[in-house]
Scaffold this active site. Structure first.
Site, PDB file in Angstrom:
ATOM      1  N   GLU A 140      -6.609  -5.462  -6.799  1.00 34.78           N
ATOM      2  CA  GLU A 140      -7.190  -5.061  -8.090  1.00 34.78           C
ATOM      3  C   GLU A 140      -6.356  -6.037  -9.116  1.00 34.78           C
ATOM      4  O   GLU A 140      -5.369  -6.476  -8.898  1.00 34.78           O
ATOM      5  CB  GLU A 140      -6.576  -3.661  -8.411  1.00 34.78           C
ATOM      6  N   TYR A 174      -0.892  -6.484 -10.849  1.00 37.54           N
ATOM      7  CA  TYR A 174       0.446  -7.289 -10.881  1.00 37.54           C
ATOM      8  C   TYR A 174       0.965  -8.161 -11.932  1.00 37.54           C
ATOM      9  O   TYR A 174       2.016  -8.590 -11.783  1.00 37.54           O
ATOM     10  CB  TYR A 174       0.084  -8.192  -9.452  1.00 37.54           C
ATOM     11  N   GLY A 222       0.942  -1.109   0.043  1.00 34.36           N
ATOM     12  CA  GLY A 222       0.059   0.042  -0.026  1.00 34.36           C
ATOM     13  C   GLY A 222       1.007   1.052   0.038  1.00 34.36           C
ATOM     14  O   GLY A 222       1.857   1.381   0.627  1.00 34.36           O
ATOM     15  N   ARG A 225       0.666   7.235  -7.776  1.00 40.48           N
ATOM     16  CA  ARG A 225       1.118   7.384  -9.248  1.00 40.48           C
ATOM     17  C   ARG A 225       2.329   7.964  -9.253  1.00 40.48           C
ATOM     18  O   ARG A 225       2.563   8.764 -10.068  1.00 40.48           O
ATOM     19  CB  ARG A 225       0.052   8.274  -9.672  1.00 40.48           C
ATOM     20  N   ARG A 226       3.275   7.711  -8.273  1.00 37.58           N
ATOM     21  CA  ARG A 226       4.542   8.240  -8.544  1.00 37.58           C
ATOM     22  C   ARG A 226       5.535   7.119  -8.691  1.00 37.58           C
ATOM     23  O   ARG A 226       7.012   7.439  -8.463  1.00 37.58           O
ATOM     24  CB  ARG A 226       4.906   9.048  -7.401  1.00 37.58           C
ATOM     25  N   GLY A 227       5.283   5.979  -8.800  1.00 34.66           N
ATOM     26  CA  GLY A 227       6.328   4.782  -8.844  1.00 34.66           C
ATOM     27  C   GLY A 227       6.868   4.272  -7.501  1.00 34.66           C
ATOM     28  O   GLY A 227       7.709   3.181  -7.545  1.00 34.66           O
ATOM     29  N   ILE A 228       6.255   4.643  -6.458  1.00 31.46           N
ATOM     30  CA  ILE A 228       6.769   4.243  -5.012  1.00 31.46           C
ATOM     31  C   ILE A 228       6.369   2.619  -4.992  1.00 31.46           C
ATOM     32  O   ILE A 228       7.176   1.857  -4.463  1.00 31.46           O
ATOM     33  CB  ILE A 228       6.113   4.871  -4.020  1.00 31.46           C
ATOM     34  N   GLY A 229       5.089   2.231  -5.239  1.00 29.43           N
ATOM     35  CA  GLY A 229       4.722   1.006  -5.122  1.00 29.43           C
ATOM     36  C   GLY A 229       5.414   0.282  -6.162  1.00 29.43           C
ATOM     37  O   GLY A 229       5.823  -1.009  -5.591  1.00 29.43           O
ATOM     38  N   SER A 230       5.651   0.468  -7.357  1.00 27.75           N
ATOM     39  CA  SER A 230       6.390  -0.206  -8.196  1.00 27.75           C
ATOM     40  C   SER A 230       7.937  -0.472  -7.648  1.00 27.75           C
ATOM     41  O   SER A 230       8.298  -1.847  -7.677  1.00 27.75           O
ATOM     42  CB  SER A 230       6.462   0.462  -9.672  1.00 27.75           C
ATOM     43  N   PHE A 239      -4.538 -14.255   2.903  1.00 28.93           N
ATOM     44  CA  PHE A 239      -3.524 -13.147   3.787  1.00 28.93           C
ATOM     45  C   PHE A 239      -3.525 -11.818   3.157  1.00 28.93           C
ATOM     46  O   PHE A 239      -4.012 -11.773   2.151  1.00 28.93           O
ATOM     47  CB  PHE A 239      -2.470 -14.060   3.744  1.00 28.93           C
TER      48      PHE A 239
END
Length: 419
Positions: free
Chosen positions: A131, A135, A95, A102-107, A419
């Site tokens: 979602e 992935y 999360g 939308r800034r690439g942090i999750g990626s 999980f």
């Protein structure tokens, strides 16, 4: 690391392993905020955070000193077709705060995690996706589905040929969290996709169970100390329970790896007084339940949803560990831009992985990406299905038929653990 904010300006963030108890609790709050509609539970005191997070496996992204994103996992094993197990990362709590999406942090977090898991010797990673469009770009593919089923106990009964099953007894609530993890860990399950449960998973279950949720019950099969399975269930609509003709129970957790355990637990649930319906939120898509009853229409499938999203971290190890059907030989080329050491050509012959060649051979029978391989690895998804998407390149139909014969299994993949 650099990223771009919504106004186009650049900003810096860094990713590090979280070890401080307060950082771990803050990471959980980031995840809850990112999920928006996640059911809430009481805050976890920092002093017991270690029960819910495996040491060294929670990552945090920091921007201007603020924790803005997180991902974690636990280590265990996953069963491949044929019954062998491989090291597995159960990925969860992905999360990013809504102010930093939308800034690439999750990626960056996900890529960092997958690289770490591969370096640690883990062969596959799986997750449950909030979602469906996120992935695939990281190499995950849907490898198993589950059926949500409702059983009407007022229709018919068991076929006379159905055995009695293992005997069932109720388990006192104060014994539950000692007994159930022992049962689950002790009994082998050869169904493809089955995963072990970490102590952190059980701690989270105990926390949720302790919330004010009303009545709930646990039953186990088999004698004390040699149990063969268990079920946890609770009633819904209890405010109108008496006098109602639509009384339902929901099965929260069903672990019955043998026929005897499964039949015993289903008979027990069916014969509960005052119960008109049994709701199973997740059963294998090839469940035998309808064929146990005189009226198969008593079992209604509400919907089928994706369960396991699988990411192959070590293609050679995964292909070497599973077994294959009688399909002849197959030369399979796999692309993996995120983990380039997986990109190669793999020859399967005589029921096993015979050879591995770095790079993609031009004469491969099939050529695909690592996400598609993840979908077919457990045998529930077929090569001819995924080929329609264009994700499998082949010069003829024949290699697809051979691949299906090699990879298809007798049982549908099923993890049975959320999980």
């Amino acid at each position: 690391m650099s990223a771009q904010s919504a106004d186009g300006s650049a900003f810096e963030f860094d990713i590090r392993v979280l070890t401080d108890e307060r950082d771990l609790i803050a990471a959980l709050e980031v995840f809850r905020t990112a999920m928006v509609g996640l059911p809430w539970s009481a805050p976890i005191p920092p002093e017991i955070a270690g029960k819910f997070f495996e040491v060294g496996r929670t990552l945090g992204a920091f921007a201007d000193g603020e924790l803005v994103g997180t991902v974690d996992s636990t280590r265990g094993s996953l069963t491949l077709p044929g019954g062998r197990t491989v090291a597995h990362a159960a990925v969860t709590h992905i999360g990013v705060l809504p102010t930093h999406t939308r800034r690439g942090i999750g990626s960056h977090l996900v890529r960092h995690q997958l690289t770490d898991a591969r370096d640690a010797g883990e062969v596959v990673a799986t997750l449950r996706a909030s979602e469906a469009t996120i992935y695939g770009r990281f190499g995950y593919g849907i490898a198993s589905r589950v059926a949500s089923v409702t059983v009407d106990t007022r229709r018919g009964g068991f076929r006379p040929e159905v055995p009695a099953g293992d005997p069932v007894r109720l388990l006192p609530a104060d014994q539950m969290w000692d007994v159930l993890p022992t049962i689950h860990a002790r009994i082998p399950n050869t169904r493809p996709g089955f995963i072990t449960r970490s102590s952190q998973w059980w701690a989270a279950q105990e926390l949720r169970y302790g919330q004010d949720r009303g009545p709930a019950y646990t039953a186990v099969t088999g004698p004390e100390g040699a149990e063969t399975g268990f079920v946890r269930y609770h009633p819904v609509g209890t405010e109108t329970w008496f006098g109602n003709h639509e009384r339902s129970i929901v099965v929260d957790d069903l672990f019955a790896p043998s026929r005897e355990a499964f039949v015993g637990l289903i008979r027990f649930l069916w014969e509960l007084d005052l119960v008109d319906r049994i709701v199973f939120p997740g059963l294998p898509v090839d469940t035998s339940l309808p064929w146990m009853l005189t009226d198969q229409r008593a079992v209604a499938t509400n919907h089928i949803r994706d369960e396991t999203w699988l990411r192959v971290l070590d293609v050679e190890a995964a292909l070497r560990a599973r077994t294959y059907g009688d399909g002849g030989s197959l030369v399979l080329a796999v692309h993996d831009p995120l983990l380039p050491e997986n990109t190669g050509t793999y020859r399967i012959a005589d029921g096993h992985l015979e050879s591995v060649t770095p790079g993609v051979a031009s004469d491969a029978d099939l050529e695909t990406d690592v996400a598609t391989l993840g979908s077919v690895l457990l045998g529930s998804m077929h090569w001819h299905q995924v080929a329609y998407s264009g994700a499998v390149r082949t010069g003829s139909v024949d290699p697809l038929a051979r691949a299906d014969r090699l990879f298809t299994t007798g049982s549908a993949a099923f993890a049975g653990t959320n999980f």
